[in-house]
Design a protein around this motif. Structure first.
Motif, mmCIF file in Angstrom:
data_model
loop_
_atom_site.group_PDB
_atom_site.id
_atom_site.type_symbol
_atom_site.label_atom_id
_atom_site.label_comp_id
_atom_site.label_asym_id
_atom_site.label_seq_id
_atom_site.Cartn_x
_atom_site.Cartn_y
_atom_site.Cartn_z
ATOM 1 N N GLN B 250 0.836 -1.206 0.000
ATOM 2 C CA GLN B 250 0.000 0.000 0.000
ATOM 3 C C GLN B 250 0.877 1.265 0.000
ATOM 4 O OE1 GLN B 250 -2.481 0.092 3.468
ATOM 5 N NE2 GLN B 250 -3.620 1.869 2.703
ATOM 6 N N GLN B 253 2.058 1.905 -3.380
ATOM 7 C CA GLN B 253 0.962 2.343 -4.237
ATOM 8 C C GLN B 253 0.664 3.824 -3.996
ATOM 9 O OE1 GLN B 253 -2.453 -0.176 -3.726
ATOM 10 N NE2 GLN B 253 -3.689 1.129 -5.075
ATOM 11 N N ILE B 254 0.599 4.205 -2.737
ATOM 12 C CA ILE B 254 0.308 5.608 -2.400
ATOM 13 C C ILE B 254 1.356 6.524 -3.013
ATOM 14 C CG2 ILE B 254 0.214 7.273 -0.496
ATOM 15 C CD1 ILE B 254 -0.796 4.856 1.254
ATOM 16 N N ASN B 256 3.417 5.896 -5.559
ATOM 17 C CA ASN B 256 3.346 5.920 -7.024
ATOM 18 C C ASN B 256 2.175 6.777 -7.529
ATOM 19 O OD1 ASN B 256 5.620 4.449 -7.909
ATOM 20 N ND2 ASN B 256 4.650 2.565 -7.171
ATOM 21 N N GLU B 257 1.060 6.744 -6.796
ATOM 22 C CA GLU B 257 -0.099 7.540 -7.214
ATOM 23 C C GLU B 257 0.119 9.028 -7.007
ATOM 24 O OE1 GLU B 257 -3.283 5.886 -4.944
ATOM 25 O OE2 GLU B 257 -3.437 4.115 -6.242
ATOM 26 N N ASN B 258 1.039 9.372 -6.125
ATOM 27 C CA ASN B 258 1.221 10.781 -5.782
ATOM 28 C C ASN B 258 2.552 11.371 -6.252
ATOM 29 O OD1 ASN B 258 -1.161 11.771 -4.034
ATOM 30 N ND2 ASN B 258 -0.719 9.693 -3.288
ATOM 31 N N HIS B 260 3.319 12.833 -8.869
ATOM 32 C CA HIS B 260 3.192 14.161 -9.487
ATOM 33 C C HIS B 260 3.235 15.263 -8.441
ATOM 34 C CE1 HIS B 260 -0.826 12.900 -8.310
ATOM 35 N NE2 HIS B 260 -1.185 14.176 -8.311
ATOM 36 N N GLU B 281 10.213 8.215 -1.514
ATOM 37 C CA GLU B 281 9.721 8.255 -2.897
ATOM 38 C C GLU B 281 10.862 7.944 -3.881
ATOM 39 O OE1 GLU B 281 9.133 10.628 -0.595
ATOM 40 O OE2 GLU B 281 9.540 12.665 -1.305
ATOM 41 N N VAL B 320 -0.291 13.510 1.981
ATOM 42 C CA VAL B 320 0.282 12.258 1.461
ATOM 43 C C VAL B 320 1.166 11.616 2.534
ATOM 44 C CG1 VAL B 320 1.636 11.199 -0.379
ATOM 45 C CG2 VAL B 320 0.199 13.188 -0.885
#
Lengths: 459, 629
Positions: B250, B253-254, B256-258, B260, B281, B320
């Motif tokens: 998780q 995933q968090i 990678n989704e953030n 940007h 990151e 985040v």
């Protein structure tokens, strides 16, 4: 740098002449003494004395060469350091063997171009006026070395050394991470892992070292002996190949009295041609010397060009010669095809494979292409044990590769003794540095770079 | 309005780990010293991890202590956990690591500074250097005071034009929201120093009561802790454990989704970050195939509920960060008390320094710590003590102290910095040292205490202790060398240790050289003197067991020293040296190495260049000698 002991052949190497290997530096006398078998110990010898004995390979305990060794203690020597000069007279191979034994000694390395002179200068031994000349020497030689190094760096060899070095640095990085990040979840370094990595590198090193001799052939040319009964056209062949007129060509048997060397390039393959006096029994003393030399040249040759006369049946001498050379790398040249055939070619094929038989007419300048392509085929198709064009040819490279290998052997041995990994690392690092020296790479930060690219570390 | 403040021998700007060591060393060497800091409450503050030591770093703390510095003593007084790392490996890499009580570390250091004679601690922000004829003469503060001094040491850490970045948020700040030092950069530039922008970062801190420790593994301290300082003999400090957990799918995933929103990838961060201190990151992007990363939970002190979340350094936005933290097993309900952030700051390119840490551009100006492109409390402190020593010696008209690579990690680090520079914040690693087997945790005193004594940082009493210890160690080595044992004496012991029995009498030394035989085993056969401490026994054991390898390294050092001893005169003009390659000439002119040894370590300088330089130097010296006659 200054502390090292350096060695090099300091005379031009020639067949049969005397060659001097000069050794200079703090370990010159003690080191040489350790491989010198004689009634006197060199480290007990007085300065400026000469001693008879043998250079012995410590690994086999066998004498490599009979030598005269002179000892000159610093500062009363050319370099103002302790200097030993080894006089050897057994030809190229013997001299190289002696140098090899010397360079295996701990703390010994090959002298750089002009280094003896440089040391002489730095130690105040030679005149200030010579300084510029020394600089020029170092510069020009190093420039040349650089361009050679760069050529090699682009070649396959450097690629293979780099791959080898990569194996070693990955192992090193793995060891280092275990030490510098003891709590990180990286794979624990085990003795078995170190042994595996070292062994696979050693296997590759052995393969490269095996090519070393072939590399020498390529660099120095394929030592090629042209043999045959008198007057079958050996010298004419040689002249055609070299397109010069060095050998004396006559119709009188036995006029080629000495071994003549010529360098020619055939399809990019360098040949060192040895023209030999016609090999046959003779009572003529002068000629006898020539014949003797031919026989010894024949023994050294990498390739034998056996010349036969199309116009004559096989002679008893031919049979004898064919028997002597049939197991060598041999090409049978059937010359004088412009004349009527009297030779039984099937008989020749009993000794020489069909694809190694070339028909030529040297007089009419016919068939040279056939010879060229046969040598090329033989060379590239592995009959000269050289299927791969990657060679470790440079003596310095060979000794560094051997050194790197030894370090890995030491590392493996240390794992068996239960030595801790940070101490084993010393050997592995030594191997990595020796390989780096071949490439002329600086150790620098590349290990640190490797650690951080190979492992995920941080807080 | 401006006014003239008092005049000092040495002024230290900044009271972090570098500044504290600088100021203490200078004052203890008899110099009138002023220590200026933007905020008195931040003396010896640890803005990132609450620990000191570890491989190489711990070695350096030992070296600082052996030289007469403070860091070792200070952490020994304030640790809440002590652990010897790498004990399964060789003696050279045994490394002590302490968890610190951050607040008490600060208070203890501040008290030491406040009670040191000749040392004045004062709040004040330095904005300008006062330079006359290329020589430092003092500093000017924000409040208008000009303090004059013979030498100045700048240790600004991450305060120089500091900028905190957290997601889309960005603001000028020193570490932990402190007031940054904005104007000093311009003054440094104006006087000819070239600056670069570096970046570092820190993870969030969470509340202890919001952690579910049952989902983590405990990491306790050592039962019988060792200490950093040779002076510390015992401690009553209570130890607290750390805890280990891991990131989850998780978490990845968090992140990678953030991505940007991550300043690391959006281009908001311009500074170069440290490779060994990447944000979470960064780790997940660069090592995408690694399914999980370690997360250590470390207490920040005995009297606080804050826990440092090692492994989750991040500059993601706050929302985040919260998601990331709560995706880690054990932290599902964690409350963040402080956010993680990235910080950018100005540093100077360290090749502008002499190995004494004095700047080449400004006579009498020294720099130490993060401003020199390093990272880490220990690296800073080590430079601090060297800059302090050399600033004081300059005042006293004495020659600088330069530590060689073979003497200690301090030497390795400074030589790396001033000879090669650094492209990212520099961290000490044991792998940076060529002579690791000589630079051990156990023998830091042998390497540095005589020097510390000579320069006046080691007391007579401590030095006498050191000499006594050395004597006992030498005598014990001699004893083992000469004591003979018979097969009957030792074969039972050897058998128990799975070691080959002996057939004839032998000296004890050769038995101790066997990897499987320890000093403790030998002691059961031939007991040593009662005066031998565990520390001394360790010394004896290492010196004997690794004698072969140690000798090999000593031989290499001897070679290195030959090159180090070939000094290059400072008035040499590399343009006069014909034959040197262009790149080498440029670098040599810039770095101006003090010795041939240092010159040979400059990137781009080849062995041929060194040969030519050697020849030129010989020529140069002969001409000079001829002129002198």
């Amino acid at each position: 740098m200054i502390m090292d002991t350096i060695a090099a052949i300091s005379t031009a190497v020639g067949e049969g002449g005397i060659a001097i290997i000069r050794v200079s530096g703090p370990d010159a006398i003690a080191g040489t003494s350790s491989v010198f078998r004689s009634r006197i110990k060199l480290n007990e010898a007085e300065s400026h004395t000469i001693h008879y004995g043998h250079i012995v390979d410590p690994k086999t305990d066998e004498a490599v060469e009979e030598v005269l060794v002179s000892v000159m203690r610093g500062p009363r020597s050319f370099t103002a350091e302790d200097v030993v000069e080894i006089n050897a007279h057994g030809g190229v191979i013997a001299v190289k063997n002696v140098l090899d034994v010397i360079l295996q000694l701990d703390g010994f390395r090959t002298a750089e171009p002009g280094e003896f002179t440089k040391r002489a200068f730095l130690n105040g031994r030679i005149d200030l006026m010579q300084a510029e000349a020394v600089i020029d020497l170092i510069r020009s030689k190093s420039d040349r070395a650089f361009s050679v190094a760069r050529k090699q760096a682009e070649g396959k060899l450097s690629k293979q050394i780099k791959t080898l070095r990569q194996t070693v640095i990955e192992l090193l990085a793995h060891i280092e991470v275990n030490i510098d990040y003891p709590e990180h979840d990286v794979e624990e370094m085990t003795s078995a892992f170190i042994r595996d990595q070292c062994s696979s590198a050693i296997t590759e090193m052995d393969r490269l070292l095996k090519t070393a001799n072939e590399g020498k052939i390529l660099r120095e040319g394929i030592l090629t002996a042209i043999v045959g009964r008198p007057n079958v056209g050996k010298s004419s062949l040689m002249n055609v190949l070299s397109q010069e007129n060095k050998a004396i060509v006559t119709d009188i048997p036995g006029t080629t009295r000495d071994v003549i060397e010529q360098y020619v390039t055939l399809n990019g393959i360098p040949l060192r041609l040895l023209d030999t006096a016609g090999i046959r029994d003779t009572n003529d003393v002068v000629e006898k010397i020539g014949v003797e030399r031919s026989r010894s040249a024949l023994e050294e040759a990498d390739l034998v060009l056996f010349v036969l006369n199309y116009n004559e049946p096989l002679h008893e001498d031919d049979y004898e010669l064919l028997k002597t050379v049939q197991h060598r790398n041999i090409i049978a040249i059937i010359n004088k095809t412009d004349l009527p055939r009297a030779l039984n070619i099937d008989e020749v094929e009993r000794f020489v494979p069909r694809d190694a038989i070339v028909h030529m007419s040297v007089a009419l300048d016919q068939g040279l292409e056939g010879l060229e392509s046969t040598i090329t085929d033989m060379f590239f198709e592995g009959q000269l044990e050289s299927g791969d064009l990657t060679y470790v040819s440079n003596a310095r490279h060979i000794s560094l590769l051997k050194r790197a290998r030894q370090s890995l052997v030491d590392a493996i041995e240390a794992t068996h003794m239960g030595i801790p990994i940070d101490v084993i690392q010393i050997d592995v690092r030594q191997a990595w540095e020796s390989l780096g020296e071949i490439l002329g790479d600086e150790a620098g930060d590349s290990l640190i770079d490797q650690i951080f690219s190979q492992f995920c570390l941080g807080k | 309005m401006s006014y003239e403040g008092k005049e000092y021998d040495v002024i230290v700007v900044g009271a972090g780990h570098a500044g504290c060591e600088s100021a203490l060393a200078a004052a203890r060497m008899g110099c009138d010293t002023l220590l200026l800091t933007i905020n008195l409450d931040m003396v010896a503050f640890m803005p990132c991890n609450p620990s000191i030591g570890g491989p190489a770093k711990g070695h350096v703390v030992r070296e600082i202590d052996a030289l007469g510095g403070e860091m070792g003593r200070n952490i020994d007084k304030t640790f809440i956990q002590m652990r010897m790392l790498n004990t399964g490996k060789g003696p050279a890499v045994h490394a002590l690591r302490a968890q610190a009580d951050k607040v008490s570390y600060q208070h203890t250091m501040k008290k030491t500074i406040e009670t040191t004679p000749g040392l004045v601690l004062r709040q004040g922000m330095v904005e300008e250097l006062v330079v006359e004829d290329g020589k430092i003469v003092g500093v000017l503060t924000q409040t208008g005071a000009t303090y004059r001094a013979k030498t100045v040491i700048i240790t600004t850490g991450t305060y120089l034009r500091g900028k905190i970045i957290m997601g889309e948020l960005m603001y000028e700040s020193g570490p932990n929201n402190q007031q940054p030092s904005v104007r000093l950069s311009a003054s440094l530039k104006q006087h000819g120093l070239e600056l670069v922008r570096f970046k570092t970062g820190t993870p969030p801190r969470v509340h202890r009561d919001s952690i579910d420790f049952s989902k983590t593994e405990v990491q306790p301290g050592d039962e019988n802790p060792k200490f950093f300082s040779y002076e510390t003999k015992s401690s009553k400090n209570q130890q607290l454990p750390c805890w280990l957990t891991y990131t989850s799918e998780q978490t990845h995933q968090i992140i990678n989704e953030n991505l940007h929103r991550a300043p690391m990838f959006s281009g908001a961060i311009e500074g170069t970050g440290a490779r060994y201190c990447p944000s979470i990151e960064d780790k997940i992007v660069r090592f995408s195939d690694k399914p999980k990363h370690q997360v250590f939970l470390e207490p920040e002190g005995a009297n606080t509920s804050e826990y440092y979340v090692q492994g989750l350094s991040t500059s993601m936005p706050e929302d985040v960060q919260l998601k990331i933290v709560r995706s880690v097993p054990g932290l599902e309900n964690a409350e963040i008390m402080r956010n993680g952030y990235a910080i950018e700051y100005d540093a100077i390119i360290p090749t502008q320094l002499w190995p004494s840490l004095e700047t080449k551009a400004i006579d009498g100006l020294f720099t130490a710590g993060q401003i020199n492109g390093t990272s880490g409390y220990e690296e800073a402190a080590a430079q601090g003590i060297i800059a302090g020593i050399n600033a004081a010696r300059k005042v006293q008209g004495k020659e600088s102290v330069i530590i060689s690579r073979s003497q200690g990690y301090i030497g390795v680090m400074i030589d790396d910095l001033v000879t090669k520079g650094t492209n990212d914040p520099y961290r000490l690693l044991t792998s940076r040292a060529e002579y690791r087997l000589l630079l051990r945790h156990d023998n830091a005193d042998v390497r540095f205490t005589p020097l510390g004594h000579e320069i006046g940082l080691i007391s007579e009493e401590r030095y006498a202790d050191f000499e006594r210890k050395q004597k006992l160690v030498e005598e014990d080595i001699e004893r083992l060398r000469t004591t003979k044992v018979k097969p009957d004496d030792v074969n039972d012991m050897l058998k128990a240790a799975d070691s080959a029995p002996i057939e004839h009498g032998t000296d004890v030394l050769s038995l101790l050289r066997r990897p499987e035989i320890t000093y403790a085993m030998i002691e059961t056969i031939v007991p040593c003197s009662d005066e031998m401490t565990e520390e001394m026994k360790e010394q004896v054991e290492i010196q004997l067991k690794y004698a072969g390898y140690i000798e090999k390294q000593l031989l290499q050092v001897e070679r290195l020293n030959k090159m180090e001893k070939k000094r290059i005169p400072d008035d040499i003009d590399y343009n006069d040296v014909s034959g040197i390659a262009f790149e080498a000439r440029e670098k040599l002119g810039l770095i101006r190495p003090l010795s041939i040894g240092q010159a040979s370590r400059i990137g781009g300088v080849t062995p041929a260049d060194i040969s030519i330089l050697l020849v030129y130097l010989e020529h140069y010296n002969r001409v000079k000698a001829a002129r002198a006659n």
